[in-house]
Design an enzyme around this catalytic site. Structure first.
Site, PDB file in Angstrom:
ATOM      1  N   SER A  21     -50.863 -43.492  12.827  1.00 38.45           N
ATOM      2  CA  SER A  21     -51.799 -43.932  13.652  1.00 38.45           C
ATOM      3  C   SER A  21     -51.572 -45.083  14.655  1.00 38.45           C
ATOM      4  O   SER A  21     -51.081 -46.000  14.333  1.00 38.45           O
ATOM      5  CB  SER A  21     -53.172 -44.268  12.828  1.00 38.45           C
ATOM      6  N   GLY A  72     -55.327 -54.282  19.405  1.00 41.62           N
ATOM      7  CA  GLY A  72     -56.721 -54.462  19.286  1.00 41.62           C
ATOM      8  C   GLY A  72     -57.686 -53.234  18.937  1.00 41.62           C
ATOM      9  O   GLY A  72     -58.880 -53.171  19.316  1.00 41.62           O
ATOM     10  N   CYS A 129     -59.025 -53.841   9.643  1.00 41.42           N
ATOM     11  CA  CYS A 129     -59.953 -54.212  10.732  1.00 41.42           C
ATOM     12  C   CYS A 129     -60.670 -55.609  10.127  1.00 41.42           C
ATOM     13  O   CYS A 129     -60.834 -55.751   9.075  1.00 41.42           O
ATOM     14  CB  CYS A 129     -61.019 -53.369  10.972  1.00 41.42           C
ATOM     15  N   ILE A 190     -47.338 -48.633   4.471  1.00 42.29           N
ATOM     16  CA  ILE A 190     -48.253 -50.149   4.587  1.00 42.29           C
ATOM     17  C   ILE A 190     -48.739 -50.004   5.915  1.00 42.29           C
ATOM     18  O   ILE A 190     -48.071 -49.239   6.989  1.00 42.29           O
ATOM     19  CB  ILE A 190     -47.416 -51.240   4.467  1.00 42.29           C
ATOM     20  N   THR A 192     -49.210 -52.608   9.355  1.00 42.49           N
ATOM     21  CA  THR A 192     -48.521 -53.624   9.684  1.00 42.49           C
ATOM     22  C   THR A 192     -48.450 -55.094   9.225  1.00 42.49           C
ATOM     23  O   THR A 192     -49.474 -55.590   8.492  1.00 42.49           O
ATOM     24  CB  THR A 192     -48.545 -53.991  11.217  1.00 42.49           C
ATOM     25  N   GLY A 216     -41.596 -51.238  12.251  1.00 39.76           N
ATOM     26  CA  GLY A 216     -40.306 -50.880  12.744  1.00 39.76           C
ATOM     27  C   GLY A 216     -39.460 -50.853  11.519  1.00 39.76           C
ATOM     28  O   GLY A 216     -39.826 -51.334  10.358  1.00 39.76           O
TER      29      GLY A 216
END
Length: 301
Positions: A21, A72, A129, A190, A192, A216
């Site tokens: 996502s 965001g 979030c 996971i 980030t 990354g």
């Protein structure tokens, strides 16, 4: 003949490779580079109950082995998403996983309720979030909050739910167990890692938000370790992600216990990465006499 089909909460994917996502839009912008029909699933960018403008710029910064982002969760809102993005994805022979975000439980629930009648296959709930009801601590950092939110969503969800776990916790297995206890059909991990970069020439933060999410190749060892830990802690399927660029990367996650994988940051610098991972897994299975992908899931103990 190799069989790469996997099942997550009763939903069969032709292979275990998804998009992560926030790195693939909702598929349309990549469709001229990638045959979406060849992917196990497309995971959409996060969608909220109303449009979110996202953070101020600059909100992307390159770092060693990856990138920082503080987008965001900019998105057009659920109504535009349902009218525009779902019909586009329905044209392809791939599963649709909608990523859901919110700042409060009622925001998540409105999106989940709106999606009830839509022709999608799974929902991935972004619990990284900031929770406005808990001093903006991320939902996913508090196990009790994770269990409660998961249970609330499960009461009204028509599709299976995947809880997306943040690595920014002391013990990710506690959060995974909480999601399972709340009724989650699967977990993905996971998300980030929180990071920061400072521009020494300008003597200021590289991101307007000061901090951002690091993703990354550099995060892969952390992600593989966490997937392995969670695989020992829960019975529900796991979708592994974090720094996957090649089939070998993906296979590390699968051997550690992931039933499926998501390719994220690699999409930005190598748009064809997802297809290369699909082909690479098939080639590995043929070369090593593996008839079904299930033989590899969690094979390393």
């Amino acid at each position: 003949m190799t069989d790469t089909r996997i099942r997550i909460a009763g939903v069969e994917l032709k292979n275990p490779v998804m998009t992560a996502s926030g790195t693939f839009g909702s598929g349309e912008e990549y469709s001229e580079f990638v045959d979406l029909n060849q992917l196990g699933a497309v995971v959409t960018k996060g969608v909220a109950d109303v449009p979110w403008p996202g953070n101020p710029t600059p909100r992307i910064a390159e770092v060693y082995g990856g990138m920082l982002n503080a987008i965001g969760l900019q998105n057009p809102g659920i109504e535009v998403f349902c009218e525009r993005d779902i019909p586009f994805l329905r044209k392809y022979d791939t599963k649709i996983v909608v990523n859901v975000c919110g700042h409060a439980p009622e925001e998540y629930l409105r999106v989940v309720e709106r999606l009830a009648e839509e022709k999608i296959d799974l929902m991935e709930i972004n619990i990284s979030c900031p929770n406005v009801n808990a001093n903006f601590l991320a939902f996913g950092q508090e196990p009790a909050c994770v269990e409660q939110l998961t249970a609330q969503i499960k009461k009204i969800a028509r599709q299976p739910i995947i809880m997306k776990l943040t690595p920014n916790v002391t013990d990710i297995t506690e959060v995974a167990r909480a999601a399972e206890a709340g009724g989650a059909d699967a977990v993905s991990l996971i998300n980030t890692l929180t990071g920061m970069k400072i521009d020494v020439q300008r003597r200021t933060f590289a991101l307007a938000n000061k901090t951002g999410g690091m993703s990354g190749p550099a995060v892969k060892p952390v992600a593989v370790r966490m997937v392995y830990q969670v695989a020992q802690a829960v019975e529900i399927p796991i979708i592994g992600m974090g720094g996957i660029v090649t089939a070998e990367d993906a296979l590390e996650f699968i051997l550690a216990g992931a039933s499926a994988v998501s390719v994220g940051t690699a999409n930005f610098f190598r748009p064809e990465a997802t297809l290369e991972v699909v082909r690479g897994i098939e080639e590995y299975m043929e070369k090593n006499g593996v008839k079904h992908i299930q033989e590899l899931i969690g094979a390393v103990r």
